[in-house]
Design an enzyme around this catalytic site. Sequence first.
Site, PDB file in Angstrom:
ATOM      1  N   SER A  62       0.833  -1.131  -0.237  1.00  0.00           N
ATOM      2  CA  SER A  62       0.065   0.138  -0.095  1.00  0.00           C
ATOM      3  C   SER A  62       0.766   1.406   0.020  1.00  0.00           C
ATOM      4  CB  SER A  62      -1.136   0.011   0.937  1.00  0.00           C
ATOM      5  OG  SER A  62      -0.329   0.309   2.376  1.00  0.00           O
ATOM      6  N   ASN A  63       2.110   1.311   0.510  1.00  0.00           N
ATOM      7  CA  ASN A  63       2.945   2.454   0.588  1.00  0.00           C
ATOM      8  C   ASN A  63       3.709   2.483  -0.691  1.00  0.00           C
ATOM      9  OD1 ASN A  63       3.059   4.212   3.068  1.00  0.00           O
ATOM     10  ND2 ASN A  63       3.783   2.178   4.051  1.00  0.00           N
ATOM     11  N   HIS A 159       8.376   3.680   9.522  1.00  0.00           N
ATOM     12  CA  HIS A 159       8.176   3.033  10.542  1.00  0.00           C
ATOM     13  C   HIS A 159       6.973   3.435  11.478  1.00  0.00           C
ATOM     14  CE1 HIS A 159       9.119   0.195  14.067  1.00  0.00           C
ATOM     15  NE2 HIS A 159       9.164   1.002  14.850  1.00  0.00           N
ATOM     16  N   GLU A 224       0.926   7.535   7.033  1.00  0.00           N
ATOM     17  CA  GLU A 224       1.995   6.807   6.244  1.00  0.00           C
ATOM     18  C   GLU A 224       1.948   7.248   4.716  1.00  0.00           C
ATOM     19  OE1 GLU A 224       3.248   2.714   6.903  1.00  0.00           O
ATOM     20  OE2 GLU A 224       2.220   2.697   8.854  1.00  0.00           O
TER      21      GLU A 224
END
Length: 243
Positions: A62-63, A159, A224
């Site tokens: 997804s990132n 993170h 994120e």
Amino acid sequence: MKKHTDPVKAPHPLAPSPGGEGELALNLDSDAGKKLVPPLPPERGLGGEAKRLAILLSGRGSNMVALVNAVQHGVLSGLAEVAVVFSNKPDAPGLETAAALGCPTASLSSQGRKRAEFDAEVVEVLRQYRPDYVVLAGYMRILSPSFIRAFAGRILNIHPADTHQHQGLHAYEWAFDNCLPETKITVHLVDEGLDTGPILAQHAVDLRGADTLAEVERRGLAVEHRMYAETLAELIIQERHAE
């Protein structure tokens, strides 16, 4: 090694950067919860060569999708291009997604492989694509020292916790189990420790009222997906100004 698309034709190794890459770190003195990297208009990326990204993943990515979208029509437009999306799992769903988005992909199975031996092969694969940055996006491997040295100062990770408080896996579970009112998302350069590299940016995530782990993860991932691209864009711009 499974190459899903052909690499760049004229490979050459990326020389390790000299010490002091931490000089590119963003201002860390802002108040907790304040976004440290504001959105940047695409036109700020004009006037320099686009930086080549090798995006590493192990799952759905997804990132990776958020980064590719930012490259194609967002904050990284004109600043970066996706050189390759690589996975240590040839069947990772993220590879199919990346290909559908028009990205070159490659994979090499890590199953049953010794870490140093496997990483040495991955370095050779990535070097074919001449990356300026190696961007970890859900890459579920602890990198060997030789891998980190091959791309010294050029490996980024995101993170889902303050790296001073929690390192390693299950960061959202840690926040949920401890009933934290907020957690932080951290983007940092990767060194030879576990989530110990220089911090580039942090953003607080409000967890008040998040009564399920799924809700904690939803709120964190929303941050994120925006923050990673914004931080990388600012890093590239700062590097250009320093040249």
